[in-house]
Design an enzyme around this catalytic site. Structure first.
Site, mmCIF file in Angstrom:
data_model
loop_
_atom_site.group_PDB
_atom_site.id
_atom_site.type_symbol
_atom_site.label_atom_id
_atom_site.label_comp_id
_atom_site.label_asym_id
_atom_site.label_seq_id
_atom_site.Cartn_x
_atom_site.Cartn_y
_atom_site.Cartn_z
ATOM 1 N N GLU A 24 61.724 -19.982 -39.894
ATOM 2 C CA GLU A 24 61.987 -21.407 -40.099
ATOM 3 C C GLU A 24 60.767 -22.291 -39.919
ATOM 4 O OE1 GLU A 24 63.389 -19.450 -37.867
ATOM 5 O OE2 GLU A 24 65.467 -19.967 -37.460
ATOM 6 N N ASP B 180 66.438 -17.620 -36.918
ATOM 7 C CA ASP B 180 67.041 -17.485 -35.593
ATOM 8 C C ASP B 180 68.357 -16.713 -35.651
ATOM 9 O OD1 ASP B 180 64.951 -18.874 -34.494
ATOM 10 O OD2 ASP B 180 65.971 -20.807 -34.539
ATOM 11 N N ASP C 271 71.300 -17.203 -34.320
ATOM 12 C CA ASP C 271 72.598 -17.858 -34.181
ATOM 13 C C ASP C 271 73.176 -18.149 -35.565
ATOM 14 O OD1 ASP C 271 70.959 -19.874 -35.046
ATOM 15 O OD2 ASP C 271 71.118 -21.092 -33.233
ATOM 16 N N GLU D 39 73.381 -20.916 -37.247
ATOM 17 C CA GLU D 39 72.524 -21.767 -38.074
ATOM 18 C C GLU D 39 71.420 -20.938 -38.716
ATOM 19 O OE1 GLU D 39 72.602 -25.635 -39.477
ATOM 20 O OE2 GLU D 39 73.836 -24.800 -37.867
ATOM 21 N N TYR E 167 64.919 -17.022 -26.754
ATOM 22 C CA TYR E 167 65.534 -18.035 -27.616
ATOM 23 C C TYR E 167 66.307 -19.045 -26.781
ATOM 24 C CZ TYR E 167 67.945 -19.973 -31.680
ATOM 25 O OH TYR E 167 68.416 -20.813 -32.651
ATOM 26 N N ARG F 206 68.485 -21.531 -27.691
ATOM 27 C CA ARG F 206 69.812 -22.050 -28.073
ATOM 28 C C ARG F 206 70.829 -20.939 -27.846
ATOM 29 N NH1 ARG F 206 66.426 -24.139 -32.105
ATOM 30 N NH2 ARG F 206 66.134 -26.386 -31.910
ATOM 31 N N HIS G 44 72.310 -13.569 -27.646
ATOM 32 C CA HIS G 44 72.627 -12.386 -26.853
ATOM 33 C C HIS G 44 72.035 -12.401 -25.453
ATOM 34 C CE1 HIS G 44 74.266 -10.904 -30.544
ATOM 35 N NE2 HIS G 44 73.103 -10.990 -31.145
#
Length: 926
Positions: A7, A94, A96, A98, A326, A328, A372
């Site tokens: 991203e 990422d 997740d 999103e 990570y 988030r 995770h």
């Protein structure tokens, strides 16, 4: 060549360091496509469809119409160029929902003919990247559907309810599935405070001394009845709660008890209770707990801490890998490797007695599944002291917070000895029972990582039956009663939400996702639904009016439990247990749970009245005083009497708008209808008026479209001090100070919207006070004008990494900006200049230079580059993407005309139903 797409360019740069020549890492700069933001973005093919404004085909399985955003077209073109040289694509966004959706959108837009695989990792380290490359997978379409369902749900919610607010409250307002519930929580907390009734009570405290110690003992009961404390009062009545009897002391009674206790020595020790207690460490950070801790300890806003955490995750400074995992996530899990590494560090740094074996925490948050692992350092051996010289101030503070919390979570419990001693005094045949409490930290355990053993409250040794005070106790060197005093107290209303406590409430109720909390908190403030005052969140009048309307007519859609149930259903979609189209249809068109949003709006719109906020009652007439939302301003009036009305100043919030204050505003307006005098030359009346931006002078009345002359007086002006002579002085402005010898043009002094100023040839410079307008000389005025662009320097960043020019942050009229002396880049008002990094400053300047080259900005010399610029951080990097280099070494060209045209040609293409591997059926694209 294998093409890896992530991203952000920072993430791409860090990953490139771990890979060989066979890889190229490029950035998508976040989402490359989304639903149309406005009517002009809707492709012509669907403009005439009844559902087109939604950007979602509600008649065809809720198929979304996606468009590639204009800002992303050049980057898409660059990715397609790189794709031609690739024999495989690895989507490394990422892990997740999103990130999964970004990968799917890339797959849909790029339409690669080579193999495509998905890789994920929760930390940017060489080991993590290597492991990810060895275990690629397919895109998880259940996660994609969950994100897409959430996005479409939010679009249906916002684009359906927002027009109701435009018609019934004010234009340009918006409703949001999570934001409207967050505003409701803030409004209802304020309503709870308004219902609160103060209760007054007293207590009695003795100060005792012995063995070189002084310690307090508080009166617990009198005559067998416990004294009332704040928790014993009903907050809505101010009276004692029903139930167990409590003694509410007033000041005379408390004073009598204090005097009696002091005179009734010796007292006796009636009980001593000793017990060992355990204090356990908190689990490692999730997104929301990191935001809460940073808000409380570091005074950082949620958005600010997430920007810093993003930098730490992607890799900062000269570090060759990310420093934290990570950020988030709502998981509390730590990997086995991290557990082992942390245990080794604890044994080495603190000793074997401080290890507790691996502690494994269970996630309690509703619907937790974002990633995770909890937020932790990628290497616990990298201590804060080891990185202190290589991180900026904010980065070090957040890293230290995360490191401490991670290490502490695996350390032994703290052991405390707590002692409670009861002391009895006999006063007028009644027993007064005092209690003294003490605690001693016997083993600090995890507290040691914070450099703190905890607070000891020591008590001298005491035994049951021991005499306290009096001559015998003094002679034996025992414990004496030094003084006894009473104190009056008032109960306090419930505390308003802070950013941290509102995030905690949202998480407890299962509303929204951790990754959205920072943006929700920022949105409700930027859209003027909530204001921050002294760290607390207060609802604005707009926020109150919107909440009243939604709660009264669409309560289901701002109900906390209903919103939480929707989150649970979205989680079920991610797990493959719920059909996303059925879920959307039940919400929008209805089912067993209700009529659905569309029908609720259609049937209820005509019944909705313009909301009014009840402020109180006029004590003279008993008539309600109400607050109304106008097109531009807010006003109060006494209901039934349209003449008794006044505009509410924009800085007067609900906590200060009492009935008395509202009547004062109305009285001021009534008085202002009478002129303070006439102008001797024009014969016009002079009025002292109050508007939404404060008091001002007005000469005459408005005639047709011709507005009368007005002079601002400043928000804090005492109107009683404005007499005719002072008003005439101000109305004489602007005045000509003299003529500039060089240009032959006049130099003037005047009073404008932004305060007093001097002016020459439309160049303005501020002066310190109104009085100075009448004393400033020609030379002083010209000197101010010549030096007006020498803005105060807020911070020096150091040299530009490419040009060597000094980078500084200056204070400007419209907010802070960064400059290298040639180009100015505006910093967003909600961004703290202290948190801007050199990299972000370079991005802001690059974006500003590009706008200037395209005619959208100006070079430096004190003039603004553009009316608006993005906030620093992710937004700044995205804006600057057209001039940034990809890690492949290829520069994204400024126009990329040919490739952009190819991308644009597909803007009107609606894809037919796809195979499950390609995406949800019926998805449109442009």
């Amino acid at each position: 060549m294998k093409l890896i797409i992530v991203e952000s360019p920072a993430k791409a740069r860090t990953i490139t360091r771990f890979l060989g020549d066979g890889y190229v890492v490029a950035s998508s700069y976040g989402h490359i496509r989304d639903l149309p933001a406005s009517a002009k973005d809707i492709p012509a093919r669907w403009k005439n469809e009844p559902w087109s404004r939604l950007g979602v085909d509600i008649d065809n399985g809720y198929a979304p119409i996606y468009i590639v955003s204009p800002d992303s077209r050049a980057q898409v073109a660059e990715l397609k160029k790189l794709l031609k040289q690739a024999d495989e694509i690895l989507l490394a966004t990422d892990e997740d929902r999103e990130g999964e959706a970004i990968s799917w959108h890339l797959l849909e837009v790029l339409e690669p003919k080579v193999p495509v695989r998905r890789i994920t990792f929760h930390e940017i380290t060489k080991d993590a990247i290597t492991a990810a490359l060895q275990s690629p997978r397919e895109i998880d379409m259940e996660l994609v559907r969950a994100q897409e369902g959430r996005r479409i749900l939010d679009r249906l919610y916002g684009y359906s309810l927002s027009p109701v607010l435009w018609k019934k409250v004010r234009t340009k307002l918006s409703a949001g599935r999570v934001q409207s519930v967050a505003v409701r929580l803030v409004v209802e907390k304020e309503e709870e405070r308004q219902r609160f009734r103060v209760a007054r009570y007293c207590d009695v405290e003795a100060t005792l001394g012995g063995d070189g110690l002084e310690f307090p003992a508080r009166l617990l009961s009198a005559g067998g009845t416990r004294l009332a404390t704040s928790k014993d009062f009903d907050p809505e009545t101010g009276q004692l709660k029903q139930g167990e009897a409590r003694l509410q002391l007033d000041e005379p009674a408390a004073a009598r008890l204090a005097a009696g206790a002091a005179a009734s020595v010796p007292w006796r020790v009636t009980a001593v209770d000793r017990k060992e207690t355990t204090q356990r460490p908190a689990p490692p950070f999730t997104t929301s707990t990191l935001q809460q801790a940073a808000s409380g300890r570091l005074k950082m806003t949620p958005q600010r801490v997430m920007r810093v955490a993003q930098r730490l995750y992607e890799g900062v400074g000269d570090f060759r890998e990310g420093l934290i995992t990570y950020m988030r996530t709502d998981s509390l899990t730590l990997s086995e490797g991290a557990l082992a590494e942390t245990a080794d560090l604890i044994r080495d740094q603190f000793g074997p007695e401080y290890t507790q074996g691996p502690r494994r925490y269970r996630t309690q948050a509703k619907g937790a599944q974002e990633a995770h692992e909890a937020i932790r350092p990628t290497h616990v051996s990298r201590t804060p002291a080891a990185v202190a010289g290589r991180l900026e101030k904010d980065e070090l503070a957040v890293y230290t917070l995360i490191w401490n919390r991670t290490v502490a979570s695996q350390m032994a419990d703290a052991k405390l000895d707590k002692t409670a001693a009861d002391l009895a005094a006999q006063v007028d045949g009644s027993e007064l029972l005092f209690r003294a409490n003490g605690s001693v930290v016997r083993f600090p355990g995890f507290l040691k990582v914070y450099g703190d053993r905890g607070q000891d409250t020591l008590l001298p040794a005491m035994q049951v039956g021991q005499a306290i005070g009096g001559e015998a106790a003094q002679a034996a060197g025992g414990i004496d009663v030094l003084r006894v005093a009473h104190a009056a107290h008032e109960t306090q209303p419930p505390a308003r939400y802070t950013e941290a406590s509102l995030i905690k409430k949202l998480e407890e109720e299962g509303i929204g996702r951790p990754s959205t909390y920072a943006s929700v908190i920022a949105t409700i403030q930027s859209r003027d639904y909530v204001a921050k005052k002294g760290g607390a969140l207060l609802p604005t009048y707009i926020g109150i009016a919107v909440t009243h309307l939604l709660r009264e007519h669409f309560n289901r859609y701002v109900d906390v439990a209903f919103t939480a149930r929707m989150e649970e259903e979205l989680d079920q979609i991610a797990e493959g247990k719920r059909d996303w189209v059925e879920f959307l249809d039940a919400f929008y068109r209805g089912g067993e749970g209700g009529a659905g949003l569309a029908q609720d709006i259609a049937s209820g719109l005509d019944r909705i009245e313009f909301p009014r906020i009840h402020v109180g009652d006029d004590p003279a007439t008993g008539a309600p005083i109400v607050l109304r939302i106008g097109r531009n301003y807010v006003s109060v009036n006494v209901e039934g009497d349209d003449d008794r009305r006044a505009t509410v100043p924009v800085d007067l919030l609900i906590d200060e708008l009492s009935p008395e204050r509202a009547l004062d505003l109305i009285t001021q307006r009534d008085r202002s209808r009478e002129p303070i005098g006439r102008h001797p030359e024009t014969g016009q009346d002079i009025y002292v008026l109050t508007g939404p931006f404060g008091p001002y002078l007005q000469l005459g009345q408005q005639e047709g479209d011709t507005k009368p002359k007005r002079i601002s007086l400043g928000a804090k002006t005492d109107l009683s001090t404005i007499d005719l002579d002072y008003a005439l002085r101000l109305l004489s402005l602007p005045r000509v100070i003299g003529t500039d010898p060089a240009s032959g043009k006049p130099v003037r002094a005047g009073l404008g919207r932004f305060g007093p100023y001097v002016e020459h040839e439309r160049v303005f410079a501020s002066v310190a006070s109104v009085d100075e307008l009448f004393t400033v000389t020609l030379e002083q005025a010209l000197d101010r004008i010549r030096n007006k662009n020498r803005r105060p320097v807020l911070r020096e960043l150091g040299p530009h990494p490419e040009t060597g020019l000094p980078l500084v942050i200056c204070k400007g009229r419209y907010g802070p900006y960064v400059t290298d002396g040639k180009v100015n880049g505006t910093i967003g008002r909600d961004t703290d200049p202290e948190e801007i990094t050199v990299a972000e400053a370079v991005s802001l300047l690059a974006a500003a230079a590009e706008r200037a080259a395209q005619g959208g900005g100006r070079p430096a010399r004190g003039r603004r580059v553009a009316k608006k610029a993005p906030a620093a951080g992710g937004a700044a990097r995205r804006t600057a993407k057209k001039t940034a280099k990809t890690t492949a070494g290829s520069t994204v060209k400024k126009t990329a005309k040919k490739a952009a045209k190819k991308t644009t040609k597909k803007a009107a293409k609606k894809a037919p139903a796809r195979k499950p591997a390609a995406g949800p059926s019926g998805t449109g694209t442009a």
